[in-house]
Write a protein that holds these residues in place. Structure first.
Motif, PDB file in Angstrom:
ATOM      1  N   GLU A 229       0.818  -1.213   0.000  1.00  0.00           N
ATOM      2  CA  GLU A 229       0.000   0.000   0.000  1.00  0.00           C
ATOM      3  C   GLU A 229       0.855   1.268   0.000  1.00  0.00           C
ATOM      4  O   GLU A 229       0.363   2.355  -0.305  1.00  0.00           O
ATOM      5  N   HIS A 230       2.142   1.136   0.308  1.00  0.00           N
ATOM      6  CA  HIS A 230       3.044   2.288   0.335  1.00  0.00           C
ATOM      7  C   HIS A 230       3.729   2.526  -1.009  1.00  0.00           C
ATOM      8  O   HIS A 230       4.473   3.503  -1.148  1.00  0.00           O
ATOM      9  N   LEU A 231       3.518   1.671  -1.981  1.00  0.00           N
ATOM     10  CA  LEU A 231       4.329   1.664  -3.193  1.00  0.00           C
ATOM     11  C   LEU A 231       3.581   2.197  -4.399  1.00  0.00           C
ATOM     12  O   LEU A 231       2.401   1.900  -4.594  1.00  0.00           O
ATOM     13  N   ASP A 232       4.299   2.956  -5.232  1.00  0.00           N
ATOM     14  CA  ASP A 232       3.737   3.398  -6.498  1.00  0.00           C
ATOM     15  C   ASP A 232       3.703   2.270  -7.520  1.00  0.00           C
ATOM     16  O   ASP A 232       2.858   2.258  -8.408  1.00  0.00           O
ATOM     17  N   ASP A 233       4.633   1.314  -7.405  1.00  0.00           N
ATOM     18  CA  ASP A 233       4.712   0.200  -8.352  1.00  0.00           C
ATOM     19  C   ASP A 233       4.773  -1.115  -7.587  1.00  0.00           C
ATOM     20  O   ASP A 233       5.823  -1.769  -7.525  1.00  0.00           O
TER      21      ASP A 233
ATOM     22  N   ARG B  59       6.223 -20.203  -1.779  1.00  0.00           N
ATOM     23  CA  ARG B  59       4.941 -19.576  -1.484  1.00  0.00           C
ATOM     24  C   ARG B  59       5.145 -18.160  -0.948  1.00  0.00           C
ATOM     25  O   ARG B  59       6.114 -17.887  -0.241  1.00  0.00           O
ATOM     26  N   LEU B  60       4.204 -17.280  -1.268  1.00  0.00           N
ATOM     27  CA  LEU B  60       4.213 -15.903  -0.809  1.00  0.00           C
ATOM     28  C   LEU B  60       2.880 -15.582  -0.155  1.00  0.00           C
ATOM     29  O   LEU B  60       1.825 -15.768  -0.764  1.00  0.00           O
ATOM     30  N   VAL B  61       2.926 -15.114   1.099  1.00  0.00           N
ATOM     31  CA  VAL B  61       1.738 -14.660   1.818  1.00  0.00           C
ATOM     32  C   VAL B  61       1.769 -13.132   1.865  1.00  0.00           C
ATOM     33  O   VAL B  61       2.785 -12.545   2.244  1.00  0.00           O
ATOM     34  N   ILE B  62       0.667 -12.509   1.487  1.00  0.00           N
ATOM     35  CA  ILE B  62       0.586 -11.048   1.436  1.00  0.00           C
ATOM     36  C   ILE B  62      -0.593 -10.575   2.263  1.00  0.00           C
ATOM     37  O   ILE B  62      -1.671 -11.186   2.232  1.00  0.00           O
ATOM     38  N   THR B  63      -0.397  -9.488   3.003  1.00  0.00           N
ATOM     39  CA  THR B  63      -1.519  -8.763   3.598  1.00  0.00           C
ATOM     40  C   THR B  63      -1.427  -7.305   3.171  1.00  0.00           C
ATOM     41  O   THR B  63      -0.333  -6.733   3.109  1.00  0.00           O
ATOM     42  N   VAL B  64      -2.565  -6.729   2.858  1.00  0.00           N
ATOM     43  CA  VAL B  64      -2.674  -5.302   2.528  1.00  0.00           C
ATOM     44  C   VAL B  64      -3.980  -4.775   3.120  1.00  0.00           C
ATOM     45  O   VAL B  64      -4.929  -5.531   3.323  1.00  0.00           O
ATOM     46  N   PRO B  65      -4.053  -3.480   3.397  1.00  0.00           N
ATOM     47  CA  PRO B  65      -5.296  -2.933   3.936  1.00  0.00           C
ATOM     48  C   PRO B  65      -6.366  -2.774   2.869  1.00  0.00           C
ATOM     49  O   PRO B  65      -6.075  -2.471   1.706  1.00  0.00           O
ATOM     50  N   GLY B  66      -7.609  -3.002   3.264  1.00  0.00           N
ATOM     51  CA  GLY B  66      -8.767  -2.667   2.452  1.00  0.00           C
ATOM     52  C   GLY B  66      -9.588  -1.619   3.184  1.00  0.00           C
ATOM     53  O   GLY B  66      -9.176  -1.091   4.211  1.00  0.00           O
ATOM     54  N   GLY B  67     -10.745  -1.316   2.661  1.00  0.00           N
ATOM     55  CA  GLY B  67     -11.625  -0.362   3.326  1.00  0.00           C
ATOM     56  C   GLY B  67     -11.136   1.062   3.214  1.00  0.00           C
ATOM     57  O   GLY B  67     -10.167   1.367   2.512  1.00  0.00           O
ATOM     58  N   PRO B  68     -11.778   1.988   3.941  1.00  0.00           N
ATOM     59  CA  PRO B  68     -11.429   3.405   3.843  1.00  0.00           C
ATOM     60  C   PRO B  68     -10.041   3.697   4.394  1.00  0.00           C
ATOM     61  O   PRO B  68      -9.517   2.971   5.239  1.00  0.00           O
ATOM     62  N   MET B  69      -9.452   4.793   3.917  1.00  0.00           N
ATOM     63  CA  MET B  69      -8.137   5.226   4.350  1.00  0.00           C
ATOM     64  C   MET B  69      -8.289   6.281   5.453  1.00  0.00           C
ATOM     65  O   MET B  69      -9.039   7.244   5.295  1.00  0.00           O
TER      66      MET B  69
ATOM     67  N   ILE C 182       1.349   8.061   7.073  1.00  0.00           N
ATOM     68  CA  ILE C 182       2.473   7.135   6.934  1.00  0.00           C
ATOM     69  C   ILE C 182       2.670   6.682   5.489  1.00  0.00           C
ATOM     70  O   ILE C 182       3.433   5.758   5.226  1.00  0.00           O
ATOM     71  N   GLY C 183       1.976   7.331   4.550  1.00  0.00           N
ATOM     72  CA  GLY C 183       2.318   7.145   3.145  1.00  0.00           C
ATOM     73  C   GLY C 183       1.536   6.108   2.372  1.00  0.00           C
ATOM     74  O   GLY C 183       2.025   5.613   1.357  1.00  0.00           O
ATOM     75  N   HIS C 184       0.316   5.779   2.788  1.00  0.00           N
ATOM     76  CA  HIS C 184      -0.479   4.843   1.995  1.00  0.00           C
ATOM     77  C   HIS C 184      -0.834   5.476   0.648  1.00  0.00           C
ATOM     78  O   HIS C 184      -1.364   6.587   0.591  1.00  0.00           O
ATOM     79  N   ARG C 185      -0.542   4.766  -0.427  1.00  0.00           N
ATOM     80  CA  ARG C 185      -0.918   5.208  -1.766  1.00  0.00           C
ATOM     81  C   ARG C 185      -2.329   4.767  -2.131  1.00  0.00           C
ATOM     82  O   ARG C 185      -3.053   5.481  -2.809  1.00  0.00           O
ATOM     83  N   ARG C 186      -2.663   3.549  -1.718  1.00  0.00           N
ATOM     84  CA  ARG C 186      -3.976   2.983  -2.077  1.00  0.00           C
ATOM     85  C   ARG C 186      -4.342   1.909  -1.063  1.00  0.00           C
ATOM     86  O   ARG C 186      -3.469   1.347  -0.392  1.00  0.00           O
ATOM     87  N   HIS C 187      -5.636   1.621  -0.941  1.00  0.00           N
ATOM     88  CA  HIS C 187      -6.118   0.434  -0.255  1.00  0.00           C
ATOM     89  C   HIS C 187      -6.678  -0.527  -1.303  1.00  0.00           C
ATOM     90  O   HIS C 187      -7.036  -0.110  -2.404  1.00  0.00           O
ATOM     91  N   TYR C 188      -6.746  -1.789  -0.928  1.00  0.00           N
ATOM     92  CA  TYR C 188      -6.956  -2.847  -1.902  1.00  0.00           C
ATOM     93  C   TYR C 188      -8.325  -3.504  -1.785  1.00  0.00           C
ATOM     94  O   TYR C 188      -8.969  -3.457  -0.738  1.00  0.00           O
ATOM     95  N   THR C 189      -8.702  -4.122  -2.883  1.00  0.00           N
ATOM     96  CA  THR C 189      -9.788  -5.093  -2.922  1.00  0.00           C
ATOM     97  C   THR C 189      -9.178  -6.443  -3.290  1.00  0.00           C
ATOM     98  O   THR C 189      -8.009  -6.522  -3.707  1.00  0.00           O
ATOM     99  N   LYS C 190      -9.950  -7.487  -3.162  1.00  0.00           N
ATOM    100  CA  LYS C 190      -9.466  -8.805  -3.571  1.00  0.00           C
ATOM    101  C   LYS C 190      -9.067  -8.795  -5.042  1.00  0.00           C
ATOM    102  O   LYS C 190      -8.009  -9.321  -5.418  1.00  0.00           O
ATOM    103  N   ALA C 191      -9.886  -8.179  -5.878  1.00  0.00           N
ATOM    104  CA  ALA C 191      -9.610  -8.169  -7.318  1.00  0.00           C
ATOM    105  C   ALA C 191      -8.321  -7.418  -7.621  1.00  0.00           C
ATOM    106  O   ALA C 191      -7.497  -7.873  -8.428  1.00  0.00           O
ATOM    107  N   LEU C 192      -8.108  -6.273  -6.973  1.00  0.00           N
ATOM    108  CA  LEU C 192      -6.909  -5.484  -7.242  1.00  0.00           C
ATOM    109  C   LEU C 192      -5.647  -6.222  -6.806  1.00  0.00           C
ATOM    110  O   LEU C 192      -4.638  -6.235  -7.532  1.00  0.00           O
ATOM    111  N   LEU C 193      -5.670  -6.860  -5.634  1.00  0.00           N
ATOM    112  CA  LEU C 193      -4.500  -7.602  -5.191  1.00  0.00           C
ATOM    113  C   LEU C 193      -4.212  -8.765  -6.135  1.00  0.00           C
ATOM    114  O   LEU C 193      -3.051  -9.031  -6.470  1.00  0.00           O
TER     115      LEU C 193
END
Length: 258
Positions: free
Chosen positions: A129-133, A150-160, A167-178
């Motif tokens: 969520e902190h990254l432009d790319d 294997r790779l396990v990832i967590t990212v925030p969803g919902g409102p920012m 702290i520099g969040h660029r975006r929050h995620y949905t299942k489809a976006l991740l």
């Protein structure tokens, strides 16, 4: 000048060095972080508990996740990558036996030994969520993961929240976006889920309602009332669902192609 994980500097100081100096304590006792660590342990599964399993934390920060994993997986070997000297120094105190490497996560340079294609299991928690790319960073991170790893990832969803923006969040995620980011990075996307409903969401709502005042709250030692509230939420976090249309903690398990 080496860029931080989100590629910018603040007053000549690496933003993430500044972050871990100020917010390491609040991150360690944060009930949302405790929830994520339990979730990651579950998603890593039994194979990560086997003797000699190799587990890499991509963007390990101050080492709270590495220390928690080591406590539950004593037979595994651990490594962490981060670009913050301050974060890595704190991680080294918490888990001296881990192999810790300062590395620019945005760099496409060849991964150094001894961590090149080292990890059978990798975790990237609350980094993308902190990254432009984000896809580019994950593509670079593949160099540290074994074929088929294997790779396990967590990212925030919902409102920012105001704190998220601070702290520099660029975006929050949905299942489809991740899922799209994983595919663009060249991983085989497996399980993608929206976890945390209802109690994680309730905690996040409290964060949203606190607004900008949370920035100052999180910068120091929490008072008795805050500690009591966080302790209550830590217990309530167990009353969550692992995948619903409403969960605000987005998680995924992917695999590096052979």
């Amino acid at each position: 000048m080496t860029a931080g994980a989100n590629g910018d500097r603040v007053d000549g100081m690496d933003r993430w060095d500044r972050h871990w100096r100020r917010f390491a304590l609040s991150a360690r006792i944060n009930p949302a972080q405790a929830f994520r660590r339990r979730l990651i342990l579950h998603l890593l599964g039994g194979a990560a508990a086997e003797p000699g399993a190799t587990i890499l934390d991509i963007g390990c920060g101050s080492g709270d996740l590495l220390a928690e994993l080591a406590a539950h997986l004593p037979g595994a070997m651990f490594a962490g990558i981060d670009n913050s000297k301050t974060g890595l120094a704190q991680a080294r105190r918490k888990l001296p036996r881990a192999e810790l490497l300062q590395w620019d996560l945005t760099s496409a340079a060849e991964a150094p030994e001894p961590l090149r294609q080292w990890a059978g299991h990798a975790v990237c928690s609350e980094v993308l969520e902190h990254l432009d790319d984000p896809a580019g960073v994950l593509a670079n991170a593949k160099a540290f993961i074994k074929p088929g790893g294997r790779l396990v990832i967590t990212v925030p969803g919902g409102p920012m929240s105001a704190f998220d923006r601070h702290i520099g969040h660029r975006r929050h995620y949905t299942k489809a976006l991740l899922g799209q980011v994983l595919l663009a990075a060249g991983f085989e996307a497996g399980q993608v889920a929206a976890a945390g409903f209802p109690m994680f969401n309730l905690y996040r709502l409290a964060v949203l309602l606190r607004g900008g005042r949370l920035i100052e709250d999180a910068g120091g030692a929490p008072g008795p009332l805050a500690r009591t509230a966080m302790g209550l939420f830590r217990r309530l976090m167990r009353l969550t669902l692992t995948d619903t249309p409403w969960g605000w903690q987005i998680v995924a398990v992917a695999r590096k192609k052979d």
